[in-house]
Scaffold this motif. Structure first.
Motif, mmCIF file in Angstrom:
data_model
loop_
_atom_site.group_PDB
_atom_site.id
_atom_site.type_symbol
_atom_site.label_atom_id
_atom_site.label_comp_id
_atom_site.label_asym_id
_atom_site.label_seq_id
_atom_site.Cartn_x
_atom_site.Cartn_y
_atom_site.Cartn_z
ATOM 1 N N SER A 7 -28.920 27.636 -31.900
ATOM 2 C CA SER A 7 -28.794 28.977 -32.473
ATOM 3 C C SER A 7 -29.961 29.207 -33.423
ATOM 4 N N GLY A 8 -30.151 30.465 -33.809
ATOM 5 C CA GLY A 8 -31.152 30.789 -34.803
ATOM 6 C C GLY A 8 -32.416 31.428 -34.276
ATOM 7 N N GLY A 9 -32.521 31.561 -32.962
ATOM 8 C CA GLY A 9 -33.698 32.209 -32.417
ATOM 9 C C GLY A 9 -33.685 33.696 -32.687
ATOM 10 N N GLY A 16 -44.115 34.903 -40.091
ATOM 11 C CA GLY A 16 -42.736 34.802 -40.534
ATOM 12 C C GLY A 16 -42.136 33.432 -40.279
ATOM 13 N N SER A 17 -40.835 33.332 -40.570
ATOM 14 C CA SER A 17 -40.132 32.052 -40.448
ATOM 15 C C SER A 17 -38.807 32.226 -39.710
ATOM 16 N N LEU A 18 -38.404 31.157 -39.079
ATOM 17 C CA LEU A 18 -37.080 31.066 -38.463
ATOM 18 C C LEU A 18 -36.588 29.634 -38.633
ATOM 19 N N ARG A 19 -35.274 29.469 -38.674
ATOM 20 C CA ARG A 19 -34.692 28.137 -38.666
ATOM 21 C C ARG A 19 -33.743 28.015 -37.489
ATOM 22 N N PHE A 68 -43.970 23.355 -38.969
ATOM 23 C CA PHE A 68 -42.580 23.121 -38.573
ATOM 24 C C PHE A 68 -42.051 21.864 -39.253
ATOM 25 N N THR A 69 -40.755 21.860 -39.534
ATOM 26 C CA THR A 69 -40.097 20.693 -40.115
ATOM 27 C C THR A 69 -38.789 20.437 -39.385
ATOM 28 N N ILE A 70 -38.653 19.238 -38.867
ATOM 29 C CA ILE A 70 -37.411 18.844 -38.217
ATOM 30 C C ILE A 70 -36.584 18.041 -39.218
ATOM 31 N N SER A 71 -35.276 18.257 -39.193
ATOM 32 C CA SER A 71 -34.380 17.517 -40.076
ATOM 33 C C SER A 71 -33.027 17.409 -39.399
ATOM 34 N N ARG A 72 -32.170 16.582 -39.958
ATOM 35 C CA ARG A 72 -30.836 16.430 -39.384
ATOM 36 C C ARG A 72 -29.817 16.175 -40.484
ATOM 37 N N VAL A 79 -28.947 19.191 -35.982
ATOM 38 C CA VAL A 79 -30.372 19.008 -36.195
ATOM 39 C C VAL A 79 -30.990 20.387 -36.359
ATOM 40 N N TYR A 80 -32.014 20.452 -37.200
ATOM 41 C CA TYR A 80 -32.646 21.729 -37.531
ATOM 42 C C TYR A 80 -34.135 21.698 -37.200
ATOM 43 N N LEU A 81 -34.679 22.881 -36.994
ATOM 44 C CA LEU A 81 -36.122 23.033 -36.883
ATOM 45 C C LEU A 81 -36.510 24.236 -37.726
ATOM 46 N N GLN A 82 -37.087 23.964 -38.879
ATOM 47 C CA GLN A 82 -37.598 25.019 -39.745
ATOM 48 C C GLN A 82 -38.997 25.378 -39.283
ATOM 49 N N MET A 83 -39.199 26.629 -38.938
ATOM 50 C CA MET A 83 -40.484 27.067 -38.403
ATOM 51 C C MET A 83 -41.079 28.107 -39.341
#
Length: 120
Positions: A7-9, A16-19, A68-72, A79-83
């Motif tokens: 989700s989150g797209g 800009g940013s999306l997570r 980008f930053t991946i985290s969990r 799991v997340y992807l901060q863009m």
């Protein structure tokens, strides 16, 4: 089999940013590595980022390093992807994948994908 739901797209302007989030089913999430991949129209799917089960090892494709930053969060099976600083060339369907079998992502579980569109 692990079920993954991204989700989150969405649509965002350049800069800009999306997570993105990827929620996993099951009680073994903390035991396996997770990755994000993307596929742009007319292109092959490519690796974006990956994180080990503990979060101690993280990898990125060169084109997203520093943005980008991946985290969990193993307590939330997510799991997340901060863009950040998104570019039009980041436009793609983004998939999360689990190396839940220990045989690599290609033989693991995949989500259905979430569309990210970056306008110029």
């Amino acid at each position: 089999q692990v079920q993954l739901v991204e989700s989150g797209g969405g649509l965002v302007q350049a800069g800009g940013s999306l997570r993105l989030s990827c929620a996993a089913s099951g009680r073994t999430f903390s035991r396996y590595a997770m990755g994000w991949f993307r596929q742009a129209p007319g292109k092959e799917r490519e690796f974006v980022a990956a994180i080990s089960w503990s979060g101690g090892s993280i990898y990125y494709v060169d084109s997203v390093k520093g943005r980008f930053t991946i985290s969990r969060d193993n307590a939330k099976n997510t799991v997340y992807l901060q863009m950040n600083s998104l570019k039009p060339e980041d436009t793609a369907v983004y998939y999360c994948a689990a190396d839940n079998n220990g045989l690599g992502y290609q033989k693991g579980s995949w989500g259905q994908g979430t569309q990210v569109t970056v306008s110029s």
